[in-house]
Design a protein around this motif. Structure first.
Motif, mmCIF file in Angstrom:
data_model
loop_
_atom_site.group_PDB
_atom_site.id
_atom_site.type_symbol
_atom_site.label_atom_id
_atom_site.label_comp_id
_atom_site.label_asym_id
_atom_site.label_seq_id
_atom_site.Cartn_x
_atom_site.Cartn_y
_atom_site.Cartn_z
ATOM 1 N N LEU A 149 0.839 -1.192 0.000
ATOM 2 C CA LEU A 149 0.000 0.000 0.000
ATOM 3 C C LEU A 149 0.880 1.250 0.000
ATOM 4 C CD1 LEU A 149 -2.718 -1.077 2.596
ATOM 5 C CD2 LEU A 149 -2.779 -1.286 0.105
ATOM 6 N N LEU A 150 0.351 2.326 -0.521
ATOM 7 C CA LEU A 150 1.109 3.570 -0.657
ATOM 8 C C LEU A 150 0.931 4.418 0.598
ATOM 9 C CD1 LEU A 150 2.831 5.319 -2.604
ATOM 10 C CD2 LEU A 150 0.700 6.407 -3.328
ATOM 11 N N ALA A 151 2.020 4.671 1.314
ATOM 12 C CA ALA A 151 1.978 5.499 2.518
ATOM 13 C C ALA A 151 2.190 6.962 2.146
ATOM 14 C CB ALA A 151 3.036 5.051 3.508
ATOM 15 N N PHE A 152 1.471 7.853 2.836
ATOM 16 C CA PHE A 152 1.658 9.281 2.593
ATOM 17 C C PHE A 152 1.168 10.061 3.792
ATOM 18 C CE2 PHE A 152 -2.235 7.843 0.367
ATOM 19 C CZ PHE A 152 -3.196 8.493 1.126
ATOM 20 N N ILE A 190 1.335 15.285 -2.609
ATOM 21 C CA ILE A 190 0.754 15.234 -3.943
ATOM 22 C C ILE A 190 1.047 13.864 -4.550
ATOM 23 C CG2 ILE A 190 0.700 16.283 -6.227
ATOM 24 C CD1 ILE A 190 -0.381 18.087 -4.084
ATOM 25 N N ILE A 191 0.009 13.183 -5.003
ATOM 26 C CA ILE A 191 0.136 11.816 -5.526
ATOM 27 C C ILE A 191 -0.241 11.825 -7.004
ATOM 28 C CG2 ILE A 191 -0.634 9.423 -5.279
ATOM 29 C CD1 ILE A 191 -1.510 10.238 -2.393
ATOM 30 N N HIS A 192 0.594 11.182 -7.829
ATOM 31 C CA HIS A 192 0.324 11.044 -9.253
ATOM 32 C C HIS A 192 -0.436 9.747 -9.472
ATOM 33 C CE1 HIS A 192 1.955 10.932 -13.665
ATOM 34 N NE2 HIS A 192 0.665 11.215 -13.584
ATOM 35 N N LEU A 193 -1.670 9.862 -9.984
ATOM 36 C CA LEU A 193 -2.499 8.681 -10.178
ATOM 37 C C LEU A 193 -1.996 7.857 -11.362
ATOM 38 C CD1 LEU A 193 -6.063 10.193 -9.691
ATOM 39 C CD2 LEU A 193 -4.717 8.908 -8.040
ATOM 40 N N GLN A 194 -2.056 6.537 -11.210
ATOM 41 C CA GLN A 194 -1.685 5.600 -12.263
ATOM 42 C C GLN A 194 -2.879 4.673 -12.507
ATOM 43 O OE1 GLN A 194 1.458 5.868 -13.658
ATOM 44 N NE2 GLN A 194 1.814 7.594 -12.267
ATOM 45 N N ARG A 195 -2.879 4.071 -13.652
ATOM 46 C CA ARG A 195 -3.914 3.074 -13.929
ATOM 47 C C ARG A 195 -3.684 1.869 -13.036
ATOM 48 N NH1 ARG A 195 -7.174 3.522 -18.132
ATOM 49 N NH2 ARG A 195 -7.503 1.275 -18.150
ATOM 50 N N LEU A 196 -4.753 1.349 -12.451
ATOM 51 C CA LEU A 196 -4.644 0.210 -11.559
ATOM 52 C C LEU A 196 -4.229 -1.013 -12.348
ATOM 53 C CD1 LEU A 196 -5.142 -0.617 -8.585
ATOM 54 C CD2 LEU A 196 -7.370 -1.439 -9.311
ATOM 55 N N THR A 229 1.577 7.025 -7.470
ATOM 56 C CA THR A 229 2.998 7.034 -7.158
ATOM 57 C C THR A 229 3.361 8.340 -6.467
ATOM 58 O OG1 THR A 229 5.232 6.965 -8.095
ATOM 59 C CG2 THR A 229 3.522 7.954 -9.453
ATOM 60 N N ILE A 230 4.312 8.248 -5.547
ATOM 61 C CA ILE A 230 4.810 9.422 -4.838
ATOM 62 C C ILE A 230 6.243 9.150 -4.409
ATOM 63 C CG2 ILE A 230 3.791 8.612 -2.675
ATOM 64 C CD1 ILE A 230 3.575 11.475 -1.756
ATOM 65 N N HIS A 231 7.149 10.072 -4.723
ATOM 66 C CA HIS A 231 8.554 9.958 -4.327
ATOM 67 C C HIS A 231 9.163 8.623 -4.764
ATOM 68 C CE1 HIS A 231 7.401 13.414 -2.106
ATOM 69 N NE2 HIS A 231 6.778 12.748 -1.153
ATOM 70 N N GLY A 232 8.764 8.174 -5.942
ATOM 71 C CA GLY A 232 9.344 6.939 -6.457
ATOM 72 C C GLY A 232 8.697 5.669 -5.947
ATOM 73 N N ARG A 233 7.712 5.769 -5.053
ATOM 74 C CA ARG A 233 7.007 4.595 -4.533
ATOM 75 C C ARG A 233 5.632 4.505 -5.189
ATOM 76 N NH1 ARG A 233 5.479 5.782 0.042
ATOM 77 N NH2 ARG A 233 6.315 7.880 0.350
ATOM 78 N N VAL A 234 5.164 3.282 -5.397
ATOM 79 C CA VAL A 234 3.856 3.069 -5.985
ATOM 80 C C VAL A 234 3.043 2.176 -5.064
ATOM 81 C CG1 VAL A 234 4.641 3.352 -8.368
ATOM 82 C CG2 VAL A 234 4.680 1.088 -7.320
ATOM 83 N N GLY A 235 1.723 2.258 -5.191
ATOM 84 C CA GLY A 235 0.867 1.404 -4.385
ATOM 85 C C GLY A 235 -0.562 1.880 -4.399
#
Length: 798
Positions: A149-152, A157-163, A199-205
């Protein structure tokens, strides 16, 4: 812009010839001239930097100030703070002319007569910029233990990606509307899909969609390279704790959503919540950028590096820049000066001709003048008392004393507050640590400051020497009615309410409703000037101020409201109230004087009260004629011969002799409480602007309102209920007038009138404070203590 003009050979004599050059000029002006393409609104705020103008443009909002004295004729606009639309979650108008900008990590409170136009313009910009954006901003913390899971944190600010679809042979699902739905059956971004992928800071989830809201696209927002970098936490701290926001009532951010038990730090290690290390991770400067305080360590790769733990530990060399990331260079220079003052106070740097008090006053004044620097000050002191390795033996102890003093004067921000309190609690609860006692005292000071606003008067040299010697309290005399004395222990942060509660506890009063009925008065000029203290007034501040004005000042404890029923069990309670009521009774103020001889019932009542007064003095003998005269109000005594009064008093002697002095006082109060004006405060009125009031007269202020009594007979002439009083203002004597007066606004909003009451000099201040005609916190119809030692006007809520 000059370079663009020169490149295209443009001047005022040559028109623009091509559309591309025109677009280039406009684009350059938009990007390089900060406020050129902005709409300006007059605004004020309490961010500590003198905001005068709010600018709204396509990039966000800016807080501006007009600097005078520049080469431009009308001055030059200076940008104080800048916030992009990506930072703004939403804008509200809590009250008329008030704007509340809810940002990712703070709140900005501004006041403008054009608040509604500002909100409409900002909302339009935000709505337009969020259209078709693939970015969202976190409105809550999400700190899962599951690495998939993506922690924040809130504000990221989170860049949305296709699931990503499930792998072949696997089924993934979630609970939607109380049933399990497989992801394969859900259309990506469908209405029931409760998770997003980004994705945020190089992490995805994946992450819950209810924890984010749309944000502007990255073509005009600049994403930070590291978590928390580029956010001015100190500015957030100052704005979040402004007085305006406190008055309106801030809505606090709820607890973070956690699926695990720890936060994750930059290096992948778990950070416990609300520690100073976690605060440093979010708001300190990047420790890997370059060494700033002379502390150099070697990493495993052999590079010079520094960790957040190093930034939170003692250093022997001055800082070269602030701990908290501050973009303003002037604030950064202020932070280095502040750290040098901390080192000097702790003995780790030479004083250079200054005294310890000079250094402390400089530090406190910096925090007082620049609210944005208070978090920085706290962090610097915490740094210097953490793992203190100073060669000065008492360095750490003096650091804790400094923290104790700062906590008594200035609060921290809501951002730092849980981390700082956690730090103090961790030390105070560990009995083996040498400073657990003062850590608890620091926490108590901070809690008091957060509640009452902090001390105002700088400590005297005597108080500072006492605190450095470990003595944080002094004995202060408080006078109760009848000459009763109470010497109470006053600590650094003791306020008037603490004194009221302590004396009330001694009188067996423990309910808050009872505390509202008692007030501390400061008396100067040999009793000629009486002024009430606000419940939040710091006693040591009052003492310091009064010692400069009148060394013979006194502090009185009096009851001003009589809403709660009398109690007769506690001896101090009965004695105090007896002593307060007796002088007004002997002046005949509690009842009117009959035109002829008093009735038989009145004669029996007065004679019994006289007999009880004699027993209060623990006398068993029959009172003399002279003593009887002292026990009876003068206006009543002259209606009969003295021998007749003596005979009446002697008739009650047998009943009163069986009583103890305490019981006699209790009976006296019980009988007197039935009088019409019992529970009033009385004032002599020299003149009144209202023609219905025949002055001079007597004013009785009680729960029923303002009662104007005849000066000869004490009969009621005119009465004004409390609900008709809108506001009050007290005017002290001036050069042209030797008498103070109180100005009252009466009536309702539609029809108001003003009435001025000119008072005698003695006890005039009690009208403002003890019976300042401002409604008490208990509700309408109760008179409470308003104003303070500095003569602030009391106001009456509508």
């Amino acid at each position: 812009m000059k370079a663009l003009f020169a490149q295209n050979q443009l001047d005022t004599q040559r028109p623009l010839v091509t559309e591309s050059v025109k677009r280039a000029v406009v684009s350059t002006a938009r990007d390089s001239w900060e406020v050129y393409f902005s709409r300006l609104f007059p605004a004020t705020g309490s961010v500590g930097t003198g905001v005068q103008i709010l600018a709204v443009s396509h990039t966000g909002i800016k807080l501006l100030r007009m600097d005078r004295g520049s080469r431009e004729a009308g001055g030059q606009l200076r940008v104080l703070r800048t916030y992009s639309f990506a930072d703004i979650l939403f804008v509200t108008i809590p009250s008329q002319n008030m704007l509340e900008f809810n940002l990712a990590s703070e709140k900005v409170i501004l006041f403008s007569a054009r608040a509604h136009q500002v909100k409409t313009l900002v909302d339009d910009f935000i709505l337009e910029l969020k259209k078709d954006s693939d970015y969202v901003v976190a409105v809550r913390n999400f700190l899962p233990e599951d690495p998939s899971l993506l922690a924040f944190h809130k504000g990221d600010i989170i860049h949305l990606q296709r699931l990503e679809p499930p792998r072949m042979g696997y089924s993934a699902g979630c609970v939607v509307r109380k049933k399990v739905v497989y992801l394969e059956e859900l259309r990506p971004r469908g209405p029931d899909f409760g998770w997003r992928f980004g994705t945020i800071h190089g992490r995805v989830g994946r992450f819950p969609s209810e924890l984010v809201q749309p944000a502007a696209a990255p073509d005009f927002l600049q994403l930070p390279a590291e978590p928390g970098r580029g956010r001015a936490a100190a500015v957030a701290a100052a704005v979040a704790s402004t007085a305006a926001a406190r008055e309106v009532g801030r809505r606090r951010e709820g607890p973070p959503v956690r699926t695990g038990s720890a936060d994750r730090g930059e290096d992948g290690l778990a950070l416990p919540p609300y520690t100073m290390l976690e605060f440093a991770q979010k708001y300190f400067r990047d420790p890997r950028r370059r060494p700033q305080d002379g502390l150099r360590l070697k990493s495993k790769e052999g590079r010079e590096s520094r960790t957040l733990e190093d930034m939170l530990c003692f250093t022997k060399t001055p800082l070269q820049e602030s701990l908290i990331e501050l973009s303003d260079s002037s604030l950064n220079k202020m932070a280095t000066d502040m750290f040098l003052a901390v080192m000097r106070f702790m003995g780790d740097a030479p004083l250079k001709g200054q005294s310890e008090l000079d250094v402390l006053c400089t530090l406190l004044k910096l925090c007082g003048d620049h609210e944005v620097m208070r978090d920085e000050c706290y962090c610097q002191v915490v740094k210097q008392i953490t793992d203190n390795t100073s060669t000065k033996q008492d360095s750490c102890q003096r650091g804790w004393r400094l923290l104790y003093i700062v906590a008594a004067y200035h609060s921290c921000s809501e951002v730092l507050q849980p981390h700082l309190i956690r730090f103090l609690q961790d030390v105070s609860r560990t009995r083996g640590l040498p400073f657990h006692g003062i850590a608890k005292a620091c926490e108590q000071n901070l809690q008091k400051t957060l509640r009452f606003g902090g001390r105002l008067e700088l400590p005297s040299s005597m108080e500072l020497r006492a605190m450095l010697a470990g003595r944080s309290s002094k004995r202060q005399l408080f006078l109760l009615p009848g000459g009763l004395e109470r010497h109470l222990k006053i600590k650094t942060c003791t306020v008037a309410l603490d004194v009221v509660e302590e004396i009330c506890a001694e009188m067996a009063l423990t309910r808050p409703e009872a505390f509202h009925e008692y007030v501390i008065f400061v008396v100067t000029n040999q009793g000629q000037h009486v002024c009430p203290l606000s419940r939040s007034a710091y006693i040591l501040d009052v003492a310091s101020e009064m010692e400069q004005v009148d060394g013979g000042y006194m502090l009185w404890f009096r009851r001003v409201l009589w809403d709660q029923p009398l109690k007769f069990e506690n001896e101090l309670y009965v004695t105090m109230h007896y002593n307060q009521a007796l002088p007004d009774y002997l002046k005949g103020l509690f009842s009117s004087v009959p035109a002829s001889r008093p009735s038989e019932q009145e004669l029996q009542q007065v004679s019994k009260l006289a007999s009880l007064q004699h027993r209060v003095k623990d006398h068993f003998y029959l009172p003399s004629l002279r003593e009887v005269q002292e026990y009876i109000p003068a206006l009543l005594y002259h209606t009969m011969a003295g021998s007749a009064w003596l005979n009446l008093v002697s008739q009650h002697r047998q009943q009163t002799q069986a009583l103890s002095p305490h019981q006699a006082r209790a009976q006296f109060l019980g009988l007197l409480s039935a009088a019409p004006m019992f529970g009033s405060s009385f004032f002599f009125i020299q003149s009144c602007s209202n023609v219905a009031v025949l002055a001079p007269c007597i004013l009785a202020v009680n729960q029923n309102g303002l009662n104007f009594l005849s000066i000869e007979t004490h009969e009621l002439m005119v009465k004004f209920p409390l609900k008709e009083i809108q506001s009050t203002r007290t005017q002290r004597p001036t050069a042209s007038s030797s008498y103070p007066y109180v100005e009252l606004t009466l009536g309702d909003v539609a029809a108001q009138c003003t009435m001025q009451l000119q008072l005698e000099q003695v006890r005039a201040g009690e009208v403002l404070g003890g019976h300042g005609l401002s409604l008490s916190p208990a509700g309408p119809g109760a008179v409470s203590c308003g104003g303070c030692a500095r003569g602030e006007p009391a106001q009456c809520p509508g």
